[in-house]
Design a protein around this motif. Structure first.
Motif, short mmCIF file in Angstrom:
data_model
loop_
_atom_site.label_atom_id
_atom_site.label_comp_id
_atom_site.label_asym_id
_atom_site.label_seq_id
_atom_site.Cartn_x
_atom_site.Cartn_y
_atom_site.Cartn_z
N GLU A 182 0.80 -1.07 -0.05
CA GLU A 182 -0.09 -0.22 0.12
C GLU A 182 0.78 1.09 0.03
O GLU A 182 0.48 2.10 -0.70
N ILE A 183 2.05 1.19 0.82
CA ILE A 183 2.59 2.45 0.84
C ILE A 183 3.36 2.64 -0.69
O ILE A 183 3.66 3.81 -1.04
N LEU A 184 3.90 1.36 -1.13
CA LEU A 184 4.51 1.54 -2.45
C LEU A 184 3.60 2.24 -3.59
O LEU A 184 3.89 2.98 -4.25
N PRO A 228 5.62 5.36 15.15
CA PRO A 228 5.90 5.65 13.72
C PRO A 228 4.79 6.37 13.13
O PRO A 228 3.54 6.25 13.70
N PRO A 229 4.68 7.15 12.35
CA PRO A 229 3.66 7.85 11.42
C PRO A 229 2.84 6.88 10.76
O PRO A 229 3.04 5.69 10.49
N PRO A 230 1.64 7.29 10.54
CA PRO A 230 0.72 6.23 9.74
C PRO A 230 1.54 5.95 8.20
O PRO A 230 2.06 6.72 7.82
N LEU A 231 1.34 4.82 7.99
CA LEU A 231 2.05 4.18 6.72
C LEU A 231 1.35 4.37 5.47
O LEU A 231 1.87 4.29 4.65
N GLU A 242 -6.86 2.95 4.21
CA GLU A 242 -6.75 1.79 4.95
C GLU A 242 -8.35 1.33 5.66
O GLU A 242 -8.56 0.07 5.81
N HIS A 243 -8.89 2.54 6.00
CA HIS A 243 -10.22 2.28 6.54
C HIS A 243 -11.20 1.57 5.55
O HIS A 243 -11.77 0.59 5.92
N LYS A 244 -11.18 1.78 4.33
CA LYS A 244 -12.03 1.32 3.14
C LYS A 244 -11.50 -0.14 3.18
O LYS A 244 -12.57 -0.91 2.94
N LYS A 245 -10.43 -0.62 3.04
CA LYS A 245 -9.97 -1.83 2.90
C LYS A 245 -10.34 -2.54 4.16
O LYS A 245 -10.94 -3.99 3.99
N SER A 246 -10.09 -2.06 5.30
CA SER A 246 -10.59 -2.78 6.75
C SER A 246 -12.28 -2.84 6.56
O SER A 246 -12.67 -4.03 7.02
N ALA A 247 -12.86 -1.86 6.17
CA ALA A 247 -14.38 -2.13 6.33
C ALA A 247 -14.77 -3.17 5.16
O ALA A 247 -15.83 -3.98 5.39
N SER A 248 -14.32 -3.30 4.01
CA SER A 248 -14.52 -4.40 3.13
C SER A 248 -14.28 -5.78 3.59
O SER A 248 -15.05 -6.68 3.67
N LEU A 249 -12.91 -5.99 4.30
CA LEU A 249 -12.71 -7.24 4.96
C LEU A 249 -13.84 -7.40 6.26
O LEU A 249 -13.98 -8.77 6.23
N THR A 250 -13.95 -6.49 6.75
CA THR A 250 -14.98 -6.54 8.05
C THR A 250 -16.31 -7.20 7.36
O THR A 250 -16.92 -8.00 7.91
N ALA A 251 -16.82 -6.65 6.32
CA ALA A 251 -17.90 -6.95 5.51
C ALA A 251 -18.19 -8.48 5.20
O ALA A 251 -18.81 -9.06 5.31
N TRP A 252 -16.99 -8.73 4.44
CA TRP A 252 -16.83 -10.00 3.93
C TRP A 252 -16.62 -11.27 5.07
O TRP A 252 -17.09 -12.27 4.98
N ARG A 253 -15.93 -10.87 6.30
CA ARG A 253 -15.79 -11.94 7.56
C ARG A 253 -17.27 -12.09 7.99
O ARG A 253 -17.46 -13.00 8.24
N GLY A 290 -0.45 -6.60 9.38
CA GLY A 290 -0.31 -5.83 8.37
C GLY A 290 1.01 -4.88 8.57
O GLY A 290 2.04 -5.47 8.44
N THR A 291 0.76 -3.52 8.42
CA THR A 291 1.85 -2.65 8.47
C THR A 291 2.85 -2.85 9.69
O THR A 291 4.00 -2.38 9.68
#
Length: 662
Positions: free
Chosen positions: A338-340, A368-371, A377-388, A436-437
């Motif tokens: 994601e950073i890349l 460390p600062p947010p990566l 990050e929230h969007k991906k986390s929310a997507s995985l939350t829905a799928w689980r 993750g990070t």
């Protein structure tokens, strides 16, 4: 005229249904809360229980409706036959649920499924009585009832809804949910029967040794590890993010056929490994892997083969247990994808975070600062939350069924089962949010200043540690000889193999099927940064490194080499690993290994030298690097590949002689 029996809840059936409805309602939210707050990786059952209780709650309300309110008539109520048919179907569904999860020894799921039968039976009894045309209240023996005329528009709408909309709407809703639940239950029961754990499991510790869980190791040709006279290393395969061990079983199997021990590992929650505990430091996961290997007598030294995100786990393993590592292979690996991507797309938030990251830690205590971009990050986390949350419903299985070119074909059904079970998205979610990070953060603690200087000179945003030195003198691993002096950023005894897929770094938008100009620019930027990333790895991880471009078409995979090459051309990958870490003489000839479609004959066809320029002006005492990159285009049995060799020299202002790192 409608009859609303106000005394229904005081009858035995009515009171029982109200109690069950309240129990199901409370249980639904309790399990939802547990799934979202507990520290153990969700064991699927909390979300499964949530859905079972939702179906039970709807059944309770439906049965209560049948018992308490019905339209009086003097003729046969054929409409009631639909209630009877629906209720019988729900009872059959409950029996399938009880049997499916009971076969898997999931007793709580079976017990909750029993609660579907009770309201369905009550609905059958009272709708069957109502067919005779009597008011249901008389059948119940409830004398007190109150007739309601539709004396207002609101009441008329309510009665119209209850008569025309409520029954079919909630029949369909409950039927669909229950049908998906029983399909998943039956599929899981079938998977449980057909696919027992093929490897061995070891108990590993978590939560500061307060808890434990079983981790699965799937090994091929492992018996030889008990023979202390055998010196060949053991290959340990780390899968990509969100992929179970089955995604790399083809490579492990191919290595086993060649006579080498190869083990592919299921991290917590994937494949046949039990859910782990979170929050869990990535160091704990790596240490758990090492302790599990020791318990199973799977001996080192190890060659770590990391695919995608698995390559980051491999690098962390090196930092923790370098004395047991004989080599590392990184297959389409980036320190943080994601950073890349954010850096390649020039996202403002990501750039600011990386600027702060380049100077961290300042005093050893700052976080460390947010990566990554917090919104992404929230969007991906929310997507995985829905799928689980939806994972206990069978339609989720269809999301992960596209595995064109998967090899070996005999494991395709197993692989689909492993990415379609109730644990799969739980593991994906917790690995993303739970580690993750954090993997990337923890590796910072092992970074050398010399490595950081090289990366800073190259203006490269991501940082990582070089492989540990661990020893001095000359070390021989397989066919690789390395001289160690311990002074530079990459003086390590650990050889490295980098393999990148051609489509991941191909900037030809047409070849990628990209037609939009903006999308093309984004892709070209990302492809260039992916390629540069491999060069940065090449220059900084170790002083004994080989970079290969997986390209062309081969018998195993008659398409351009894509990021899925690990499971599309496993024989080819196995040959590259053996040739690099054991020696080309160790690769079986075609007659010795009929299943292998690639041999290791290599011829050089052209050489190109590129020397980057820089206007960098060092200050007194500052360390910097100069590089010279030589790109070899070679052919392996007619298949082109690229080998990039880089000579790196570090200098400190005032020194007359550069320290050659390779």
């Amino acid at each position: 005229m409608w009859y609303n029996r106000k005394s229904t809840i005081f009858s035995i059936a009515g009171a029982f249904l109200v109690a069950m409805a309240l129990a199901h309602f409370v249980a639904f939210f309790v399990y939802l809360g547990l799934a979202n707050t507990q520290n153990r990786l969700v064991t699927s059952n909390q979300y499964l229980f949530m859905w079972i209780n939702l179906v039970g709650f709807i059944l309770d309300i439906q049965a209560l409706y049948v018992v308490s309110t019905y339209k009086a008539t003097s003729r046969i109520l054929n409409w009631t036959m639909l209630w009877i048919a629906y209720s019988i179907i729900m009872i059959i569904f409950a029996i399938f649920m009880i049997g499916g999860y009971g076969y898997q020894h999931d007793v709580p799921a079976s017990i909750w499924s029993v609660t579907w039968i009770i309201p369905a039976l009550i609905a059958i009894i009272y709708t069957f009585k109502a067919r005779s045309g009597y008011c249901v209240s008389r059948m119940m023996g409830i004398d007190e009832y109150r007739p309601h005329l539709a004396d207002s528009s609101l009441r008329s709408m309510f009665y119209g809804f209850m008569q025309s909309v409520f029954p079919p709407l909630f029949w369909i809703l409950n039927f669909v949910i229950a049908f998906c639940l029983i399909l998943q239950a039956l599929w899981l029961a079938s998977d449980h029967r057909r696919f027992p754990a093929p490897g061995v499991t070891s108990v590993v510790k978590a939560n500061n040794n307060k808890s434990s869980y079983n981790m699965h190791f799937w090994c091929f040709n492992a018996d030889k590890t008990k023979d202390k006279s055998v010196e060949n290393p053991t290959f340990l395969l780390f899968t990509d993010f969100c992929e179970p061990s089955t995604s790399m079983v083809g490579t492990a199997q191919a290595l086993g056929r060649m006579g080498y021990t190869a083990c592919v590992i299921d991290r917590p929650g994937y494949g046949w490994s039990e859910p782990g505990y979170w929050p869990q430091k990535p160091d704990d996961v790596v240490d758990g892997i090492e302790s599990g290997l020791s318990k199973q007598n799977i001996k080192g030294p190890y060659v770590l083969v990391g695919y995608g995100q698995g390559g980051v786990w491999s690098q962390l393993f090196v930092q923790r247990h370098a004395d047991k590592v004989a080599g590392v292979a990184l297959l389409d690996t980036y320190p943080n994808t994601e950073i890349l991507e954010n850096f390649a797309y020039n996202k403002t938030d990501a750039m600011k975070n990386l600027q702060g990251l380049s100077t961290w830690p300042k005093d050893g205590s700052d976080d460390p600062p947010p990566l990554v971009d917090p919104s992404a990050e929230h969007k991906k986390s929310a997507s995985l939350t829905a799928w689980r949350a939806f994972s206990p419903l069978a339609f989720v299985r269809s999301k992960n069924q596209d595995w064109d070119g998967y090899k070996p074909n005999e494991y395709l059904s197993v692989h689909k089962a492993m990415v379609g079970n109730n644990y799969y998205y739980q593991a994906c979610y917790f690995e993303y949010d739970g580690t993750g990070t954090k993997i990337y953060n923890e590796m910072f603690m092992s970074m050398k200043s010399a490595t950081k200087s090289i990366l800073a000179f190259q203006h490269w945003p991501l940082r990582w540690p070089a492989f540990p030195v661990g020893m001095s003198g000359t070390k021989t691993v397989g066919s690789v000889n390395t001289t160690i002096n311990g002074n530079s950023a990459t003086d390590s005894h650990i050889p490295l193999l980098l393999i990148i897929s051609e489509t991941s770094v191909d900037s030809n938008c047409k070849a990628q099927g990209i037609t939009d100009d903006d999308d093309c620019k984004d892709w070209q930027a990302l492809a260039w940064f992916r390629y540069r990333q491999q060069q940065m790895y090449y220059q900084t991880l170790t002083n004994n490194v080989l970079l290969l471009l997986c390209s062309g078409k081969i018998d195993e995979d008659p398409y351009p080499c894509s990021p899925g090459f690990v499971w599309k051309r496993p024989e080819w990958v196995a040959i590259q690993l053996v040739g690099r870490f054991i020696g080309t003489d160790a690769i079986p000839k075609p007659s010795e290994s009929p299943s292998s479609s690639v041999t290791a004959t290599e011829t050089s066809t052209q050489t190109e030298t590129k020397t980057p320029t820089s206007t960098f002006t060092p200050t007194d005492g500052q360390t910097w690097a100069t590089t010279q990159t030589v790109v070899f285009t070679t052919t392996v049995d007619g298949v082109p590949k690229v080998v990039i060799a880089t000579d790196i020299q570090t200098r400190t202002l005032g020194d007359a002689t550069p320290n050659t790192m390779q």
